[in-house]
Design a protein around this motif. Structure first.
Motif, mmCIF file in Angstrom:
data_model
loop_
_atom_site.group_PDB
_atom_site.id
_atom_site.type_symbol
_atom_site.label_atom_id
_atom_site.label_comp_id
_atom_site.label_asym_id
_atom_site.label_seq_id
_atom_site.Cartn_x
_atom_site.Cartn_y
_atom_site.Cartn_z
ATOM 1 N N GLU A 30 0.838 -1.212 0.000
ATOM 2 C CA GLU A 30 0.000 0.000 0.000
ATOM 3 C C GLU A 30 0.868 1.255 0.000
ATOM 4 O O GLU A 30 0.597 2.208 -0.733
ATOM 5 C CB GLU A 30 -0.933 0.011 1.219
ATOM 6 N N GLU A 31 1.915 1.258 0.832
ATOM 7 C CA GLU A 31 2.812 2.417 0.910
ATOM 8 C C GLU A 31 3.516 2.657 -0.419
ATOM 9 O O GLU A 31 3.583 3.787 -0.911
ATOM 10 C CB GLU A 31 3.844 2.211 2.020
ATOM 11 N N LEU A 32 4.046 1.592 -1.005
ATOM 12 C CA LEU A 32 4.718 1.729 -2.300
ATOM 13 C C LEU A 32 3.750 2.221 -3.369
ATOM 14 O O LEU A 32 4.092 3.094 -4.177
ATOM 15 C CB LEU A 32 5.342 0.395 -2.718
ATOM 16 N N SER A 33 2.545 1.676 -3.373
ATOM 17 C CA SER A 33 1.533 2.080 -4.352
ATOM 18 C C SER A 33 1.194 3.558 -4.202
ATOM 19 O O SER A 33 1.086 4.283 -5.198
ATOM 20 C CB SER A 33 0.268 1.233 -4.194
ATOM 21 N N ALA A 34 1.039 4.007 -2.967
ATOM 22 C CA ALA A 34 0.713 5.416 -2.721
ATOM 23 C C ALA A 34 1.863 6.319 -3.165
ATOM 24 O O ALA A 34 1.631 7.378 -3.771
ATOM 25 C CB ALA A 34 0.402 5.626 -1.241
ATOM 26 N N ARG A 35 3.095 5.921 -2.865
ATOM 27 C CA ARG A 35 4.254 6.725 -3.277
ATOM 28 C C ARG A 35 4.355 6.815 -4.786
ATOM 29 O O ARG A 35 4.627 7.882 -5.352
ATOM 30 C CB ARG A 35 5.529 6.152 -2.678
ATOM 31 N N LEU A 36 4.119 5.692 -5.466
ATOM 32 C CA LEU A 36 4.171 5.703 -6.929
ATOM 33 C C LEU A 36 3.039 6.545 -7.508
ATOM 34 O O LEU A 36 3.241 7.294 -8.466
ATOM 35 C CB LEU A 36 4.108 4.271 -7.467
ATOM 36 N N ALA A 37 1.849 6.429 -6.937
ATOM 37 C CA ALA A 37 0.706 7.208 -7.423
ATOM 38 C C ALA A 37 0.947 8.703 -7.241
ATOM 39 O O ALA A 37 0.570 9.510 -8.100
ATOM 40 C CB ALA A 37 -0.567 6.777 -6.702
ATOM 41 N N ALA A 38 1.573 9.076 -6.148
ATOM 42 C CA ALA A 38 1.824 10.488 -5.868
ATOM 43 C C ALA A 38 2.795 11.112 -6.874
ATOM 44 O O ALA A 38 2.735 12.319 -7.119
ATOM 45 C CB ALA A 38 2.363 10.658 -4.452
ATOM 46 N N SER A 39 3.653 10.306 -7.454
ATOM 47 C CA SER A 39 4.633 10.842 -8.402
ATOM 48 C C SER A 39 4.352 10.410 -9.839
ATOM 49 O O SER A 39 5.185 10.626 -10.726
ATOM 50 C CB SER A 39 6.041 10.402 -7.995
ATOM 51 N N ALA A 40 3.175 9.839 -10.072
ATOM 52 C CA ALA A 40 2.857 9.301 -11.395
ATOM 53 C C ALA A 40 2.700 10.397 -12.437
ATOM 54 O O ALA A 40 2.048 11.417 -12.200
ATOM 55 C CB ALA A 40 1.579 8.474 -11.324
ATOM 56 N N VAL A 41 3.300 10.180 -13.577
ATOM 57 C CA VAL A 41 3.128 11.062 -14.724
ATOM 58 C C VAL A 41 1.870 10.647 -15.485
ATOM 59 O O VAL A 41 1.142 11.491 -15.990
ATOM 60 C CB VAL A 41 4.370 10.998 -15.643
#
Length: 115
Positions: free
Chosen positions: A18-29
């Motif tokens: 969940e943490e990794l997914s949120a971090r990736l979503a926050a920086s997603a292009v």
């Protein structure tokens, strides 16, 4: 974010996904369907890195020789597993339930042809 010396237990798996997914979503292009498809395609890159590590471990590229260790192969396989779980999470907020249900079905199916 945890440092590399913090112990990780099996109970940490899904909160970490969940943490990794949120971090990736926050920086997603790319977001939406395109973002999900790119997250799934990332698996191909990671699997390629497993193949590269195996080739490097066995010295199969005569131009490069032995460039990797079996520990590198293990790490790349872990990256594949993590990437797959993050991709599953990108597809559904119920990733844990979906994965566990599928794992039970795989565990319970016969390994060979039924008699």
């Amino acid at each position: 974010m945890s440092d590399q010396h913090t112990p990780v237990s099996p109970a940490d798996l899904w909160p970490t996904i969940e943490e990794l997914s949120a971090r990736l979503a926050a920086s997603a292009v790319h977001t939406g369907t395109e973002g999900v498809l790119l997250r799934v395609l990332k698996l191909s890159e990671e699997v390629g890195e497993v193949a590269e590590a195996i080739i490097g471990t066995t010295g199969q590229n005569p131009r490069k020789g032995v460039t990797h260790t079996w520990e590198d192969v293990q790490a790349e396989l872990c990256d594949v597993a993590i990437t797959a779980l993050v991709a599953l999470r990108a597809l559904t907020p119920r990733a844990e339930d979906v994965f566990e249900g599928h794992l039970r079905r795989v565990r319970d199916r016969p390994l060979g042809p039924s008699a």
